[in-house]
Design a protein around this motif. Structure first.
Motif, PDB file in Angstrom:
ATOM      1  N   ASP A  28       1.050  -1.106  -0.115  1.00 16.96           N
ATOM      2  CA  ASP A  28      -0.352   0.106  -0.129  1.00 16.96           C
ATOM      3  C   ASP A  28       0.598   1.130   0.112  1.00 16.96           C
ATOM      4  OD1 ASP A  28      -1.459   2.639   0.539  1.00 16.96           O
ATOM      5  OD2 ASP A  28      -3.221   1.078   1.404  1.00 16.96           O
ATOM      6  N   PRO A  29       0.779   2.408  -0.598  1.00 14.85           N
ATOM      7  CA  PRO A  29       1.319   3.828  -0.914  1.00 14.85           C
ATOM      8  C   PRO A  29       1.248   4.017  -0.011  1.00 14.85           C
ATOM      9  CG  PRO A  29      -0.020   3.160  -2.559  1.00 14.85           C
ATOM     10  CD  PRO A  29      -0.403   1.829  -1.858  1.00 14.85           C
ATOM     11  N   THR A  35       8.252  -2.365   9.262  1.00  8.71           N
ATOM     12  CA  THR A  35       9.018  -2.671  10.490  1.00  8.71           C
ATOM     13  C   THR A  35       8.760  -4.489  10.682  1.00  8.71           C
ATOM     14  OG1 THR A  35       8.398  -2.253  12.555  1.00  8.71           O
ATOM     15  CG2 THR A  35       9.641  -0.636  11.536  1.00  8.71           C
ATOM     16  N   PHE A  36       9.568  -5.268  10.829  1.00 12.17           N
ATOM     17  CA  PHE A  36      10.306  -6.710  10.536  1.00 12.17           C
ATOM     18  C   PHE A  36      10.416  -7.495  11.424  1.00 12.17           C
ATOM     19  CE2 PHE A  36      10.277 -11.143   8.736  1.00 12.17           C
ATOM     20  CZ  PHE A  36       8.861 -11.613   9.494  1.00 12.17           C
ATOM     21  N   THR A  37      10.311  -7.960  12.558  1.00  9.71           N
ATOM     22  CA  THR A  37      11.752  -9.340  12.986  1.00  9.71           C
ATOM     23  C   THR A  37      10.875 -10.433  13.032  1.00  9.71           C
ATOM     24  OG1 THR A  37      11.450  -7.854  15.001  1.00  9.71           O
ATOM     25  CG2 THR A  37      11.688  -9.799  15.616  1.00  9.71           C
ATOM     26  N   GLY A  38      11.904 -11.115  12.306  1.00  8.90           N
ATOM     27  CA  GLY A  38      10.878 -13.099  11.796  1.00  8.90           C
ATOM     28  C   GLY A  38      12.307 -13.088  11.041  1.00  8.90           C
ATOM     29  N   SER A  39      11.868 -14.152  10.152  1.00  9.49           N
ATOM     30  CA  SER A  39      13.026 -15.226   9.693  1.00  9.49           C
ATOM     31  C   SER A  39      13.608 -14.657   8.590  1.00  9.49           C
ATOM     32  CB  SER A  39      11.656 -15.550   8.958  1.00  9.49           C
ATOM     33  OG  SER A  39      10.925 -15.672   7.964  1.00  9.49           O
ATOM     34  N   PRO A  40      14.637 -14.925   7.951  1.00 14.44           N
ATOM     35  CA  PRO A  40      15.200 -14.019   6.790  1.00 14.44           C
ATOM     36  C   PRO A  40      14.251 -14.124   5.428  1.00 14.44           C
ATOM     37  CG  PRO A  40      16.392 -15.387   8.182  1.00 14.44           C
ATOM     38  CD  PRO A  40      14.937 -15.723   8.706  1.00 14.44           C
ATOM     39  N   ALA A  41      14.213 -15.185   5.451  1.00 10.46           N
ATOM     40  CA  ALA A  41      12.954 -16.112   4.107  1.00 10.46           C
ATOM     41  C   ALA A  41      11.388 -14.542   3.715  1.00 10.46           C
ATOM     42  CB  ALA A  41      12.564 -17.197   3.750  1.00 10.46           C
ATOM     43  N   VAL A  42      11.295 -13.970   4.468  1.00 11.23           N
ATOM     44  CA  VAL A  42       9.759 -13.257   4.960  1.00 11.23           C
ATOM     45  C   VAL A  42      10.385 -12.228   4.818  1.00 11.23           C
ATOM     46  CG1 VAL A  42       7.766 -12.477   6.324  1.00 11.23           C
ATOM     47  CG2 VAL A  42       8.450 -14.767   6.088  1.00 11.23           C
ATOM     48  N   GLY A  43      11.586 -11.408   5.740  1.00 17.18           N
ATOM     49  CA  GLY A  43      11.657 -10.280   5.576  1.00 17.18           C
ATOM     50  C   GLY A  43      12.642  -9.823   3.757  1.00 17.18           C
ATOM     51  N   ILE A  44      13.381 -10.821   3.932  1.00 15.05           N
ATOM     52  CA  ILE A  44      13.536 -10.633   2.089  1.00 15.05           C
ATOM     53  C   ILE A  44      12.624 -10.426   1.337  1.00 15.05           C
ATOM     54  CG2 ILE A  44      14.777 -11.527   0.050  1.00 15.05           C
ATOM     55  CD1 ILE A  44      16.709 -12.883   2.206  1.00 15.05           C
ATOM     56  N   ASN A  45      11.792 -10.914   1.480  1.00 14.56           N
ATOM     57  CA  ASN A  45      10.132 -10.949   0.536  1.00 14.56           C
ATOM     58  C   ASN A  45       9.802  -9.638   0.835  1.00 14.56           C
ATOM     59  OD1 ASN A  45       7.829 -10.849   0.068  1.00 14.56           O
ATOM     60  ND2 ASN A  45       8.169 -12.894  -0.798  1.00 14.56           N
ATOM     61  N   ILE A  46       9.621  -9.444   2.318  1.00 15.89           N
ATOM     62  CA  ILE A  46       9.380  -7.793   2.403  1.00 15.89           C
ATOM     63  C   ILE A  46       9.712  -6.981   1.806  1.00 15.89           C
ATOM     64  CG2 ILE A  46       8.558  -6.214   4.055  1.00 15.89           C
ATOM     65  CD1 ILE A  46       8.769  -8.447   5.872  1.00 15.89           C
ATOM     66  N   ARG A  47      11.072  -6.869   1.958  1.00 14.17           N
ATOM     67  CA  ARG A  47      12.628  -6.011   1.479  1.00 14.17           C
ATOM     68  C   ARG A  47      11.946  -5.544  -0.477  1.00 14.17           C
ATOM     69  NH1 ARG A  47      14.039  -1.707   1.934  1.00 14.17           N
ATOM     70  NH2 ARG A  47      13.086  -2.024  -0.479  1.00 14.17           N
ATOM     71  N   ASN A  48      12.015  -7.151  -0.578  1.00 18.08           N
ATOM     72  CA  ASN A  48      11.837  -6.862  -1.981  1.00 18.08           C
ATOM     73  C   ASN A  48      10.253  -6.676  -2.842  1.00 18.08           C
ATOM     74  OD1 ASN A  48      14.660  -8.114  -2.713  1.00 18.08           O
ATOM     75  ND2 ASN A  48      13.400 -10.377  -3.026  1.00 18.08           N
ATOM     76  N   ARG A  49       9.182  -6.817  -1.718  1.00 17.55           N
ATOM     77  CA  ARG A  49       8.262  -6.090  -2.885  1.00 17.55           C
ATOM     78  C   ARG A  49       7.465  -4.551  -1.945  1.00 17.55           C
ATOM     79  NH1 ARG A  49       4.697  -9.210  -0.257  1.00 17.55           N
ATOM     80  NH2 ARG A  49       3.489  -8.672  -0.710  1.00 17.55           N
ATOM     81  N   ALA A  50       8.469  -4.074  -1.675  1.00 17.18           N
ATOM     82  CA  ALA A  50       7.952  -2.753  -0.716  1.00 17.18           C
ATOM     83  C   ALA A  50       8.674  -1.496  -0.779  1.00 17.18           C
ATOM     84  CB  ALA A  50       8.873  -2.692   0.927  1.00 17.18           C
ATOM     85  N   GLY A  51       8.728  -1.534  -2.439  1.00 15.62           N
ATOM     86  CA  GLY A  51       9.384  -0.570  -3.310  1.00 15.62           C
ATOM     87  C   GLY A  51       9.955   0.556  -2.876  1.00 15.62           C
ATOM     88  N   LEU A  52       9.694   1.878  -2.416  1.00 23.64           N
ATOM     89  CA  LEU A  52      10.897   2.440  -2.052  1.00 23.64           C
ATOM     90  C   LEU A  52      10.651   3.272  -0.091  1.00 23.64           C
ATOM     91  CD1 LEU A  52      10.835   5.395  -4.777  1.00 23.64           C
ATOM     92  CD2 LEU A  52      12.855   3.624  -4.464  1.00 23.64           C
ATOM     93  N   LYS A  53       9.765   2.659  -0.063  1.00 24.08           N
ATOM     94  CA  LYS A  53       9.504   2.820   1.416  1.00 24.08           C
ATOM     95  C   LYS A  53      10.963   2.521   2.779  1.00 24.08           C
ATOM     96  CE  LYS A  53       5.573   0.417   1.093  1.00 24.08           C
ATOM     97  NZ  LYS A  53       3.843   0.769   1.324  1.00 24.08           N
ATOM     98  N   ARG A  54      10.966   2.819   3.350  1.00 25.23           N
ATOM     99  CA  ARG A  54      11.701   2.838   4.495  1.00 25.23           C
ATOM    100  C   ARG A  54      11.599   1.071   5.028  1.00 25.23           C
ATOM    101  NH1 ARG A  54      12.779   7.910   8.173  1.00 25.23           N
ATOM    102  NH2 ARG A  54      15.083   6.764   7.716  1.00 25.23           N
ATOM    103  N   VAL A  55      12.230  -0.097   5.116  1.00 28.37           N
ATOM    104  CA  VAL A  55      11.977  -0.986   5.791  1.00 28.37           C
ATOM    105  C   VAL A  55      12.659  -1.122   6.985  1.00 28.37           C
ATOM    106  CG1 VAL A  55      12.104  -3.873   4.663  1.00 28.37           C
ATOM    107  CG2 VAL A  55      11.447  -1.522   3.757  1.00 28.37           C
TER     108      VAL A  55
END
Length: 97
Positions: A28-29, A35-55
């Motif tokens: 959502d723009p 912010t995320f705490t958890g597994s590397p697989a999920v975190g990488i997925n979030i980072r890859n899909r977050a666009g220009l958001k701060r993560v």
């Protein structure tokens, strides 16, 4: 948070499953920071899909401890040791650094 001086609406807590709520928040723009705490697989997925958001990611159960400068170290140190070694460290929020 508002009683502490945060403007109304500045902090929003949304709960739900990652597959439902998480996907909407990540894409959502209107959401500017994730912010995320958890597994590397999920975190990488979030980072890859977050666009220009701060993560901000805490991945691989890399649980940090922040000790306030005014804290009594005689109280803090035993609690940190317990937090690191209770249940042989096999708790997702065990102290690691």
């Amino acid at each position: 948070a508002e009683q502490a001086g945060l403007p109304a609406g500045a902090l929003n807590v949304v709960t739900g499953s990652g597959g439902t709520v998480g996907d909407l928040l990540v894409t959502d723009p209107r959401v500017k920071v994730i912010t995320f705490t958890g597994s590397p697989a999920v975190g990488i997925n979030i980072r890859n899909r977050a666009g220009l958001k701060r993560v901000t990611l805490e991945l691989g159960s890399n649980s940090a401890v922040i000790v306030d400068r005014d804290a009594n170290l005689d109280d803090v140190i035993p609690r940190c040791i317990f937090g690191a070694f209770a249940y042989s460290g096999q708790v997702c929020i065990s102290v690691q650094r």
